[in-house]
Design an enzyme around this catalytic site. Structure first.
Site: not given
Ligand code: OAD
Length: 245
Positions: A118, A126, A129, A151, A214
């Site tokens: 990501h 930018c 450009c 730009c 997790n």
């Molecule tokens: P989330 O916020 O959706 O999920 C975080 C996960 O981490 C959850 O399953 C929690 O249970 C777990 N968690 C929290 N604290 C923890 C800890 N100390 N140790 C282990 N696990 C823990 O985050 P992502 O799955 O990374 O995308 O989200 C995916 C994408 O959604 C991100 O990359 C971002 C967001 O929109 C973009 O910005 C494109």
């Protein structure tokens, strides 16, 4: 504890380990996750603040959130979980990190083969450009938003917004690592954002063992996970390292 012994045995026998990480691994670095509790998406509607068309329509508004995110990232440092992944690479077990995080902490912890699915919030790009420049902390003070010196269009952090595609190079690199992977650690991700969330399913379908770390269960847990280690990444990962030594 037997679980750890078994996982260590699998790693020693099978070799090629890849980590797939999400926001949870950076929670102990002081960066809140996106969903639940202190999550960024509880405060800001992602469609209003993280969609590329919202940014193009109103960069000033979106930069309010981006500034907040940048401050948190600039003040963070690698957690024990990041550092353990760095150690696992040094010891020759971990071959790649595929991350959805944009904080750059895996590199700071010593991992050298990091695939940023990501993007990276420590760079700016930018929207017109595509000129790319480092996101220096002083940029946070620029209002209403920073502009391209070439730009004069709006700069945005070089991260993937909703409505944008995954960078092709990262997709190819991830695909390559998945096809070599024999053990995949799936760490701190809710597994709901695609196409990233497909990566563990691809690894499983190619025969990899899935070790999920997790604090809560996820869509992976009861479908493809072989070992679910419940707890924070900073508690669990050092234990895995201990059993490998
Ligand atoms: P989330 O916020 O959706 O999920 C975080 C996960 O981490 C959850 O399953 C929690 O249970 C777990 N968690 C929290 N604290 C923890 C800890 N100390 N140790 C282990 N696990 C823990 O985050 P992502 O799955 O990374 O995308 O989200 C995916 C994408 O959604 C991100 O990359 C971002 C967001 O929109 C973009 O910005 C494109």
């Amino acid at each position: 504890m037997d679980k750890y012994k078994e996982i260590a045995q699998h790693i020693k026998e099978k070799g090629y380990v890849v980590a797939f990480t999400g926001a949870g691994i950076s929670v102990d670095s002081g960066i809140p996750a996106f969903r639940g509790g202190q999550g960024l998406w509880e405060k800001y509607d992602p469609m209003e603040y993280a969609h590329i068309s919202s940014f193009k329509r109103n960069p000033e508004k979106v930069w309010v959130m981006l500034r907040e995110m940048a401050e948190v990232i600039f003040n963070s440092s690698p957690s024990p979980a990041h550092l353990t992944l760095g150690e696992l690479e040094k010891k020759g077990f971990l071959k790649a990190v595929i991350t959805q995080n944009v904080d750059g902490l895996h590199q700071l912890a010593g991992n050298t083969n990091v695939i940023e699915y990501h993007g990276n919030h420590r760079w700016l790009v930018c929207i017109n450009c595509s000129k790319r420049v480092p996101f220096e902390p002083e940029v946070i003070k620029i209002t209403p938003y920073p502009r391209c010196e070439r730009c004069d269009e709006a700069l945005k952090p070089d991260v993937v917004f909703f409505g944008e595609g995954i960078p092709m190079r990262e997709m190819i690199r991830a695909h390559d690592e998945v096809s070599r992977c024999k053990v995949m650690f799936v760490i701190g991700t809710s597994g709901v954002v695609y196409p990233a969330a497909d990566i563990p399913y691809q690894a499983k379908s190619k025969g990899a063992l899935i070790v999920e770390i997790n604090i809560d269960s996820t869509p992976f847990t009861h479908s493809i996970t072989d070992y679910f280690l419940q707890g924070t990444a900073s508690e669990i990962l050092p234990n895995i390292l201990k059993y490998l030594e």
